[in-house]
Design a protein around this motif. Structure first.
Motif, PDB file in Angstrom:
ATOM      1  N   ARG A  82       0.833  -1.208   0.000  1.00  0.00           N
ATOM      2  CA  ARG A  82       0.000   0.000   0.000  1.00  0.00           C
ATOM      3  C   ARG A  82       0.864   1.253   0.000  1.00  0.00           C
ATOM      4  O   ARG A  82       0.572   2.232  -0.692  1.00  0.00           O
ATOM      5  CB  ARG A  82      -0.921   0.003   1.225  1.00  0.00           C
ATOM      6  CG  ARG A  82      -1.859   1.185   1.296  1.00  0.00           C
ATOM      7  CD  ARG A  82      -2.972   1.136   0.257  1.00  0.00           C
ATOM      8  NE  ARG A  82      -3.918   0.076   0.538  1.00  0.00           N
ATOM      9  CZ  ARG A  82      -5.087  -0.039  -0.078  1.00  0.00           C
ATOM     10  NH1 ARG A  82      -5.470   0.836  -1.000  1.00  0.00           N
ATOM     11  NH2 ARG A  82      -5.899  -1.045   0.206  1.00  0.00           N
ATOM     12  N   ALA A  83       1.949   1.229   0.779  1.00  0.00           N
ATOM     13  CA  ALA A  83       2.830   2.397   0.853  1.00  0.00           C
ATOM     14  C   ALA A  83       3.453   2.717  -0.501  1.00  0.00           C
ATOM     15  O   ALA A  83       3.515   3.888  -0.908  1.00  0.00           O
ATOM     16  CB  ALA A  83       3.924   2.160   1.894  1.00  0.00           C
ATOM     17  N   LEU A  84       3.906   1.696  -1.215  1.00  0.00           N
ATOM     18  CA  LEU A  84       4.497   1.932  -2.534  1.00  0.00           C
ATOM     19  C   LEU A  84       3.466   2.520  -3.498  1.00  0.00           C
ATOM     20  O   LEU A  84       3.775   3.431  -4.278  1.00  0.00           O
ATOM     21  CB  LEU A  84       5.051   0.623  -3.101  1.00  0.00           C
ATOM     22  CG  LEU A  84       6.330   0.071  -2.464  1.00  0.00           C
ATOM     23  CD1 LEU A  84       6.702  -1.256  -3.112  1.00  0.00           C
ATOM     24  CD2 LEU A  84       7.478   1.065  -2.585  1.00  0.00           C
ATOM     25  N   ALA A  85       2.252   1.990  -3.443  1.00  0.00           N
ATOM     26  CA  ALA A  85       1.205   2.492  -4.338  1.00  0.00           C
ATOM     27  C   ALA A  85       0.872   3.947  -4.028  1.00  0.00           C
ATOM     28  O   ALA A  85       0.661   4.759  -4.940  1.00  0.00           O
ATOM     29  CB  ALA A  85      -0.035   1.613  -4.220  1.00  0.00           C
ATOM     30  N   LEU A  86       0.835   4.310  -2.756  1.00  0.00           N
ATOM     31  CA  LEU A  86       0.559   5.694  -2.369  1.00  0.00           C
ATOM     32  C   LEU A  86       1.692   6.612  -2.796  1.00  0.00           C
ATOM     33  O   LEU A  86       1.459   7.728  -3.279  1.00  0.00           O
ATOM     34  CB  LEU A  86       0.340   5.788  -0.864  1.00  0.00           C
ATOM     35  CG  LEU A  86      -0.973   5.194  -0.339  1.00  0.00           C
ATOM     36  CD1 LEU A  86      -0.964   5.104   1.170  1.00  0.00           C
ATOM     37  CD2 LEU A  86      -2.163   6.038  -0.818  1.00  0.00           C
ATOM     38  N   ARG A  87       2.921   6.153  -2.612  1.00  0.00           N
ATOM     39  CA  ARG A  87       4.054   6.987  -3.041  1.00  0.00           C
ATOM     40  C   ARG A  87       4.014   7.230  -4.551  1.00  0.00           C
ATOM     41  O   ARG A  87       4.324   8.329  -5.037  1.00  0.00           O
ATOM     42  CB  ARG A  87       5.368   6.327  -2.627  1.00  0.00           C
ATOM     43  CG  ARG A  87       6.554   7.282  -2.734  1.00  0.00           C
ATOM     44  CD  ARG A  87       7.356   7.082  -4.015  1.00  0.00           C
ATOM     45  NE  ARG A  87       8.079   5.838  -3.942  1.00  0.00           N
ATOM     46  CZ  ARG A  87       8.267   5.041  -4.989  1.00  0.00           C
ATOM     47  NH1 ARG A  87       7.713   5.332  -6.175  1.00  0.00           N
ATOM     48  NH2 ARG A  87       8.962   3.933  -4.876  1.00  0.00           N
ATOM     49  N   GLU A  88       3.605   6.224  -5.314  1.00  0.00           N
ATOM     50  CA  GLU A  88       3.498   6.398  -6.758  1.00  0.00           C
ATOM     51  C   GLU A  88       2.422   7.422  -7.113  1.00  0.00           C
ATOM     52  O   GLU A  88       2.523   8.118  -8.134  1.00  0.00           O
ATOM     53  CB  GLU A  88       3.200   5.055  -7.423  1.00  0.00           C
ATOM     54  CG  GLU A  88       4.391   4.091  -7.385  1.00  0.00           C
ATOM     55  CD  GLU A  88       4.021   2.705  -7.901  1.00  0.00           C
ATOM     56  OE1 GLU A  88       2.851   2.515  -8.298  1.00  0.00           O
ATOM     57  OE2 GLU A  88       4.898   1.822  -7.881  1.00  0.00           O
ATOM     58  N   GLN A  89       1.390   7.515  -6.284  1.00  0.00           N
ATOM     59  CA  GLN A  89       0.363   8.529  -6.505  1.00  0.00           C
ATOM     60  C   GLN A  89       0.891   9.929  -6.184  1.00  0.00           C
ATOM     61  O   GLN A  89       0.488  10.911  -6.803  1.00  0.00           O
ATOM     62  CB  GLN A  89      -0.855   8.242  -5.614  1.00  0.00           C
ATOM     63  CG  GLN A  89      -1.630   6.994  -5.983  1.00  0.00           C
ATOM     64  CD  GLN A  89      -2.430   7.159  -7.260  1.00  0.00           C
ATOM     65  OE1 GLN A  89      -3.017   8.211  -7.507  1.00  0.00           O
ATOM     66  NE2 GLN A  89      -2.443   6.122  -8.091  1.00  0.00           N
ATOM     67  N   LEU A  90       1.798  10.013  -5.223  1.00  0.00           N
ATOM     68  CA  LEU A  90       2.288  11.310  -4.750  1.00  0.00           C
ATOM     69  C   LEU A  90       3.481  11.830  -5.534  1.00  0.00           C
ATOM     70  O   LEU A  90       3.725  13.037  -5.562  1.00  0.00           O
ATOM     71  CB  LEU A  90       2.683  11.196  -3.266  1.00  0.00           C
ATOM     72  CG  LEU A  90       1.533  10.951  -2.281  1.00  0.00           C
ATOM     73  CD1 LEU A  90       2.075  10.489  -0.943  1.00  0.00           C
ATOM     74  CD2 LEU A  90       0.709  12.225  -2.119  1.00  0.00           C
ATOM     75  N   SER A  92       5.829  11.214  -9.202  1.00  0.00           N
ATOM     76  CA  SER A  92       5.984  10.521 -10.482  1.00  0.00           C
ATOM     77  C   SER A  92       7.304   9.776 -10.563  1.00  0.00           C
ATOM     78  O   SER A  92       7.444   8.810 -11.311  1.00  0.00           O
ATOM     79  CB  SER A  92       5.892  11.524 -11.639  1.00  0.00           C
ATOM     80  OG  SER A  92       6.887  12.535 -11.493  1.00  0.00           O
ATOM     81  N   LYS A  93       8.269  10.192  -9.754  1.00  0.00           N
ATOM     82  CA  LYS A  93       9.588   9.561  -9.745  1.00  0.00           C
ATOM     83  C   LYS A  93      10.006   9.333  -8.301  1.00  0.00           C
ATOM     84  O   LYS A  93       9.854  10.211  -7.451  1.00  0.00           O
ATOM     85  CB  LYS A  93      10.614  10.452 -10.456  1.00  0.00           C
ATOM     86  CG  LYS A  93      12.012   9.862 -10.534  1.00  0.00           C
ATOM     87  CD  LYS A  93      12.951  10.811 -11.270  1.00  0.00           C
ATOM     88  CE  LYS A  93      14.360  10.242 -11.334  1.00  0.00           C
ATOM     89  NZ  LYS A  93      15.297  11.184 -12.009  1.00  0.00           N
ATOM     90  N   ALA A  94      10.541   8.155  -8.025  1.00  0.00           N
ATOM     91  CA  ALA A  94      10.963   7.843  -6.662  1.00  0.00           C
ATOM     92  C   ALA A  94      12.162   8.691  -6.270  1.00  0.00           C
ATOM     93  O   ALA A  94      13.072   8.901  -7.080  1.00  0.00           O
ATOM     94  CB  ALA A  94      11.312   6.362  -6.543  1.00  0.00           C
ATOM     95  N   ASP A 100      13.216   7.740   0.035  1.00  0.00           N
ATOM     96  CA  ASP A 100      12.092   6.896  -0.347  1.00  0.00           C
ATOM     97  C   ASP A 100      11.708   5.967   0.805  1.00  0.00           C
ATOM     98  O   ASP A 100      10.518   5.769   1.087  1.00  0.00           O
ATOM     99  CB  ASP A 100      12.459   6.082  -1.581  1.00  0.00           C
ATOM    100  CG  ASP A 100      11.247   5.489  -2.280  1.00  0.00           C
ATOM    101  OD1 ASP A 100      10.148   6.057  -2.148  1.00  0.00           O
ATOM    102  OD2 ASP A 100      11.405   4.456  -2.954  1.00  0.00           O
ATOM    103  N   ALA A 101      12.715   5.417   1.484  1.00  0.00           N
ATOM    104  CA  ALA A 101      12.433   4.528   2.611  1.00  0.00           C
ATOM    105  C   ALA A 101      11.704   5.268   3.729  1.00  0.00           C
ATOM    106  O   ALA A 101      10.751   4.747   4.317  1.00  0.00           O
ATOM    107  CB  ALA A 101      13.726   3.915   3.133  1.00  0.00           C
ATOM    108  N   LEU A 102      12.130   6.488   4.020  1.00  0.00           N
ATOM    109  CA  LEU A 102      11.483   7.269   5.077  1.00  0.00           C
ATOM    110  C   LEU A 102      10.064   7.666   4.679  1.00  0.00           C
ATOM    111  O   LEU A 102       9.130   7.558   5.479  1.00  0.00           O
ATOM    112  CB  LEU A 102      12.312   8.506   5.400  1.00  0.00           C
ATOM    113  CG  LEU A 102      11.759   9.422   6.497  1.00  0.00           C
ATOM    114  CD1 LEU A 102      11.549   8.657   7.801  1.00  0.00           C
ATOM    115  CD2 LEU A 102      12.692  10.613   6.707  1.00  0.00           C
TER     116      LEU A 102
END
Length: 466
Positions: A82-90, A92-94, A100-102
């Motif tokens: 879920r966290a990865l999916a939310l970060r992708e929404q927030l 466009s690039k990691a 990214d871990a934080l």
């Protein structure tokens, strides 16, 4: 697809303990600020993302912080999809790995109000502070702040947008979910849901000192309720440090999942228990099953192998605590020419290397460390071990093959392929795949009750006497 339930989850003891007011400055065990714990947790998460196991990463954390960081890290791993999916929404690039871990650590802990170990606004504020305070994330602190503030404003819409993502809904890699859907069309959802729950603490009672009922009474007197599982086990209603278990240091009791407790009594079920059987424990570390073998067959001559010398030391330590003896040797079980003395074994326990897909509730990082091709590669190693060890078994002897995996390629498929190429092998009544949430069969237990057990596989093979 049925969405994963978002039911309330009790806040962990370790996380609750963090809310205790800080102690006096300079106190040896003063509670650190939450931002420091989040930074330590993010560092552990970053290690896992780089391919390192969660256990050594947590062991590297300063001991006063370790219980809290472990609690937070386990929760993050259970919500990583879920966290990865939310970060992708927030974004466009990691961002860089540390940032990214934080960021994903904060999202994993904060996306559900009822499961968050702290109020969401506190988690966000402290995650931003963690970013500002550490040199590895200072340059991205503004980016992390912007992402988390937007997350707070738009959380409901962002979460809804990720509900179509299989990995986000079930918090397992997509390939893992799809594989369980194929192999367990009627049970895949229950398997994934159970993997999200913390594992209970199960004990194996040594009959040399106590019956199960006697030890259960001792626990009850200490305010530790339990229920019987398996032939000689108890499952605690609440996990406790092993130091609180009566007689633990003297070897009266061991921590061992009920499914793992099946191995030793199943190996020579129905045969004379006090005979001097020659037994090989082929992949023995850390020694839990080795100790159980010697409890079941006290006159046995046991050779315990492990390819890792450091892990062999753990076998020795466990056996010493239990007050039993075995020959422990660092060797590759797949290369008998380097360690076998030519004397055949009456019984062989092969707890083969596997994906550990049956114990992800105990090791929530496993799902994120494994790759789709790992199961097939490990199945080849399992087949190699079976081929290498079968000739070492005496006529009429037994080999118990087991893995802590729910994947078919590491269980039924491996054994069926072996049987096709070894006509002198017979498959005896065996449990097969022990699936959490399903009633087990074929166990050396009167009522087959294993409680909330791990996922396991067992196949008992007997060699023809001719």
């Amino acid at each position: 697809m049925t969405p994963q339930p978002r039911s309330p989850k009790p806040r962990t003891q370790a996380a609750t303990a963090l809310k205790t007011p800080p102690q006096a400055p300079g106190h040896q065990h003063a509670t650190p600020p939450l931002w420091q714990l989040l930074q330590a947790t993010a560092s552990v998460v970053q290690s896992v993302r780089s391919g390192r196991s969660l256990t050594p990463a947590i062991e590297a954390v300063a001991s006063p912080w370790r219980p809290a960081v472990q609690s937070l890290s386990f929760q993050v791993m259970r919500q990583w999809g879920r966290a990865l999916a939310l970060r992708e929404q927030l974004a466009s690039k990691a961002p860089p790995p540390a940032a990214d871990a934080l960021l994903c650590t904060a999202l994993a802990l904060a996306w559900q109000d009822e499961a968050a170990p702290y109020p969401v606004h506190t988690l966000v504020n402290q995650a931003v502070e963690a970013a500002r305070q550490h040199r590895s994330t200072q340059a991205q602190s503004g980016f992390i702040n912007a992402c988390l503030r937007r997350f707070m404003r738009e959380r409901e819409a962002l979460v809804l947008a990720t509900d179509a993502d299989l990995q986000a809904v079930w918090n397992h890699p997509r390939w893992w979910v799809e594989r369980l859907q194929r192999e367990y069309p009627d049970h895949w959802q229950a398997l994934l849901q159970m993997a999200q729950q913390p594992a209970p603490m199960s004990l194996r009672i040594d009959p040399r000192y106590h019956s199960v009922g006697e030890y259960q009474s001792k626990l009850q007197a200490l305010g530790l309720p339990s229920k019987a599982v398996g032939a000689s086990g108890l499952q605690l209603a609440k996990a406790v440090p092993v130091q609180q278990l009566p007689g633990f240091s003297e070897g009266h009791v061991s921590v061992q999942d009920a499914a793992a407790q099946v191995a030793a009594p199943l190996l020579l079920q129905g045969r004379q228990a006090d005979k001097a059987w020659r037994i090989l424990d082929a992949c023995a570390a850390p020694g839990g099953k080795t100790g159980h073998l010697l409890a079941c067959y006290p006159q046995a001559r046991v050779l315990a192998l492990d390819v890792d010398a450091a892990r062999c030391q753990r076998i020795d330590q466990n056996l010493q605590r239990l007050g039993v003896q075995a020959e422990v040797r660092a060797a590759d079980a797949a290369q008998p020419a380097t360690w076998w003395d030519g004397e055949a074994f009456d019984a062989i326990l092969l707890d083969a290397p596997c994906t550990a897909s049956g114990i992800v509730r105990r090791h929530p990082d496993v799902r994120w460390l494994r790759r789709p091709e790992d199961s097939a590669q490990l199945a080849r190693i399992q087949a190699q071990l079976l081929r290498a060890l079968w000739p070492l078994l005496a006529p009429g002897g037994r080999l118990l093959y087991c893995t802590c995996s729910v994947f078919r390629s590491e269980g039924d498929e491996t054994v069926q392929a072996f049987l096709q190429h070894n006509t002198n092998a017979q498959l005896l009544p065996s449990p097969g795949h022990l699936i959490p949430g399903q009633a087990p069969t074929g166990l050396p237990v009167v009522d087959n009750a294993l409680g909330e057990h791990d996922g396991f596989y067992y196949a008992l093979l007997e060699k023809d006497r001719t």
